[in-house]
Design an enzyme around this catalytic site. Sequence first.
Site, PDB file in Angstrom:
ATOM      1  N   LYS A  75      37.055  34.952  44.249  1.00  0.00           N
ATOM      2  CA  LYS A  75      37.168  35.461  42.880  1.00  0.00           C
ATOM      3  C   LYS A  75      37.406  34.354  41.864  1.00  0.00           C
ATOM      4  O   LYS A  75      37.220  34.556  40.659  1.00  0.00           O
ATOM      5  CB  LYS A  75      38.264  36.523  42.799  1.00  0.00           C
ATOM      6  CG  LYS A  75      37.861  37.818  43.483  1.00  0.00           C
ATOM      7  CD  LYS A  75      38.658  39.004  43.003  1.00  0.00           C
ATOM      8  CE  LYS A  75      38.063  40.304  43.544  1.00  0.00           C
ATOM      9  NZ  LYS A  75      38.751  41.499  43.034  1.00  0.00           N
ATOM     10  N   ASP A 123      44.683  43.098  41.600  1.00  0.00           N
ATOM     11  CA  ASP A 123      45.450  43.181  42.847  1.00  0.00           C
ATOM     12  C   ASP A 123      46.004  41.820  43.216  1.00  0.00           C
ATOM     13  O   ASP A 123      46.767  41.687  44.160  1.00  0.00           O
ATOM     14  CB  ASP A 123      44.559  43.682  43.986  1.00  0.00           C
ATOM     15  CG  ASP A 123      44.359  45.187  43.963  1.00  0.00           C
ATOM     16  OD1 ASP A 123      45.351  45.908  43.803  1.00  0.00           O
ATOM     17  OD2 ASP A 123      43.205  45.629  44.098  1.00  0.00           O
TER      18      ASP A 123
END
Length: 396
Positions: A75, A123
């Site tokens: 990410k 998250d």
Amino acid sequence: MIQRNNSDCYSRPLLPVDRQMFGPDATAKALEMLRLHPSYRATPLRELHGLAASVGIQSVHIKDESGRFGLGSFKSLGGAYAVVCLALEEASRVLGRVVNASELLDPDVRTVVRNLNVGCATDGNHGRSVAAGANLAGCRANIFVHEGVSPERIAAIARFGANVVEVAGNYDDAVAEAERVCHANGWIIVSDTSWPGYERIPRLVMQGYTVMVSEILAELERPPTHVFLQAGVGGFAAAMAASLTLDIGPARPKFIIVEPDRAACLFASNKVDAPVKIAPVEPTVMAMLECYEPSMLAWGILSRLADVYMTVCDADAIAAMQQLAAAENGTSRVIAGESGGAGLAGLLAAAADPHGRELIGLDSHSRVLLFNTEGATDPTIYKNLTGIDPGVLVPA
């Protein structure tokens, strides 16, 4: 559980905008920009010979993102890339000229960008990437975390100077609060999921991910026949499926989407051939994949490209983490976090099931590609789940 793609869209061409954002030209653009980062280097593509032999297929390769930019996750390619793109756009608008990434340290550019605020829910990994991108670009990041995000992951986000906002509830609650606060303050939402009317920025996030495809195809002698892609809201899986399809063409591989059985929103959506929101149940250890509603953008792509959807349980994910840590007697060791080994868990579950092998078409000629999407981003959780201290593991 495993099922074929039920969508009426399956095997239809991608949309022109998907070709524009995820095709070879877009990948080259993202790679050019990310190469400006001082710590850029291609992450390893490791071949697991013993694993391939044990499941009766020709080869298994795993793209190991555990060391990407020192942030421990794929990410770091997406959120940071999107933030830098947005910062350059704002500087170009205010200064009345095209501002390139090489000018990020220019005083005039920094003056403009320091007034820019971005925000997102996370998250853990996406928020860390957005915070890192804001730190690099010189703007401000506001990261919304739900109560399931561990203190270690919160601290990793805060180290980049981000304003961390803790929200009661689950990931979806954090998404709603981030959207409310960002709209109220005029901040730019940098989300890795999309909804009606909000697609452009998630496309930028996903475009950053396509750098992995460029790196993989530069190393492989032959393209994969099967790709197992773990999914939360589906952004990573959709970006990989679209980019690989557009790069490889008609001989593109089969795409198998793997989700936690406790948070399988894409699996549920495929059943009814429409995106659906599922009810939360007991949390899964695969925390980065614990999402209950698919990204509209991702669903639009996966409904056209995914061949099979399947679910794995927590025990499967933990077993995959342990197997990767000991892979090939240490010669191809991979440190995979709770969600990082989900693709391998899917391969092992499918290979052990005669129906699954037949449905997916796994045989002695199959060349499988996996992704370790995250390393031990929370070392305490990793040790508790596997019994292994990640600090003593050194990838080969």
